[in-house]
Design a protein around this motif. Structure first.
Motif, PDB file in Angstrom:
ATOM      1  N   TYR A  34       1.080  -0.973  -0.582  1.00 35.99           N
ATOM      2  CA  TYR A  34       0.045   0.029  -0.022  1.00 35.99           C
ATOM      3  C   TYR A  34       1.034   1.074   0.026  1.00 35.99           C
ATOM      4  CZ  TYR A  34      -3.611   3.313   1.528  1.00 35.99           C
ATOM      5  OH  TYR A  34      -4.017   4.456   1.552  1.00 35.99           O
ATOM      6  N   SER A  35       1.831   1.627   0.359  1.00 36.74           N
ATOM      7  CA  SER A  35       2.339   2.641   0.915  1.00 36.74           C
ATOM      8  C   SER A  35       3.602   2.670  -0.918  1.00 36.74           C
ATOM      9  CB  SER A  35       4.022   2.620   1.881  1.00 36.74           C
ATOM     10  OG  SER A  35       4.883   3.009   1.847  1.00 36.74           O
ATOM     11  N   GLN A  36       3.590   1.569  -1.234  1.00 37.88           N
ATOM     12  CA  GLN A  36       4.817   1.750  -2.144  1.00 37.88           C
ATOM     13  C   GLN A  36       3.397   2.097  -3.424  1.00 37.88           C
ATOM     14  OE1 GLN A  36       6.384  -2.391  -3.602  1.00 37.88           O
ATOM     15  NE2 GLN A  36       7.976  -1.773  -2.437  1.00 37.88           N
ATOM     16  N   ALA A  37       2.518   1.769  -2.755  1.00 38.34           N
ATOM     17  CA  ALA A  37       0.717   2.091  -4.021  1.00 38.34           C
ATOM     18  C   ALA A  37       1.419   3.774  -4.094  1.00 38.34           C
ATOM     19  CB  ALA A  37       0.106   1.716  -3.985  1.00 38.34           C
ATOM     20  N   GLN A  38       0.564   4.318  -2.216  1.00 39.53           N
ATOM     21  CA  GLN A  38       0.670   5.480  -2.639  1.00 39.53           C
ATOM     22  C   GLN A  38       2.019   6.405  -2.920  1.00 39.53           C
ATOM     23  OE1 GLN A  38       0.801   5.932   2.354  1.00 39.53           O
ATOM     24  NE2 GLN A  38      -1.365   5.838   1.922  1.00 39.53           N
ATOM     25  N   GLN A  39       3.206   6.232  -3.026  1.00 33.13           N
ATOM     26  CA  GLN A  39       4.808   6.395  -3.600  1.00 33.13           C
ATOM     27  C   GLN A  39       4.231   6.372  -4.996  1.00 33.13           C
ATOM     28  OE1 GLN A  39       7.636   4.435  -2.042  1.00 33.13           O
ATOM     29  NE2 GLN A  39       7.187   4.962   0.318  1.00 33.13           N
TER      30      GLN A  39
END
Length: 109
Positions: A34-39
């Motif tokens: 999820y964090s990578q998608a946000q980035q």
């Protein structure tokens, strides 16, 4: 069924759920994903914002000066370059953060 039987069955179900949750390690990986998608979305937004701002400035200058769309093309390319530069800065920031986290993990473990 009587009331005590319901409580016993619910207790057994709770125990099974807790056991399955303990054996699965999908929690942190899904948060990381999820964090990578946000980035990724952040970087796409930065690129699109650069293009949009460049387009807007170019269009405004062409309208103001009554020129052919030379300013529009010029500032769209400049906006693209600014968006790419901002994306690269964000990628460097993310990479630096990941390297620091890996170094901290190595020191702890």
């Amino acid at each position: 069924m009587t009331e005590p039987e319901h409580h016993d069955r619910l207790k057994q179900l709770d125990d099974k759920i807790a056991k399955v949750k303990a054996t699965q390690s999908g929690g942190p990986a899904s948060e990381e994903h999820y964090s990578q998608a946000q980035q990724g979305w952040r970087m796409v937004t930065e690129l699109v914002a650069g293009l949009g701002i460049g387009f807007g400035i170019g269009y405004g200058l062409d309208t103001l000066f009554g020129t052919i769309p030379i300013m529009l093309v010029l500032f769209t390319f400049l906006g693209f370059a600014a968006g790419v530069k901002t994306m690269m800065r964000t990628a460097q920031e993310i990479q630096t953060k990941q390297v620091a986290e890996q170094a901290d993990d190595e020191q702890r473990g």
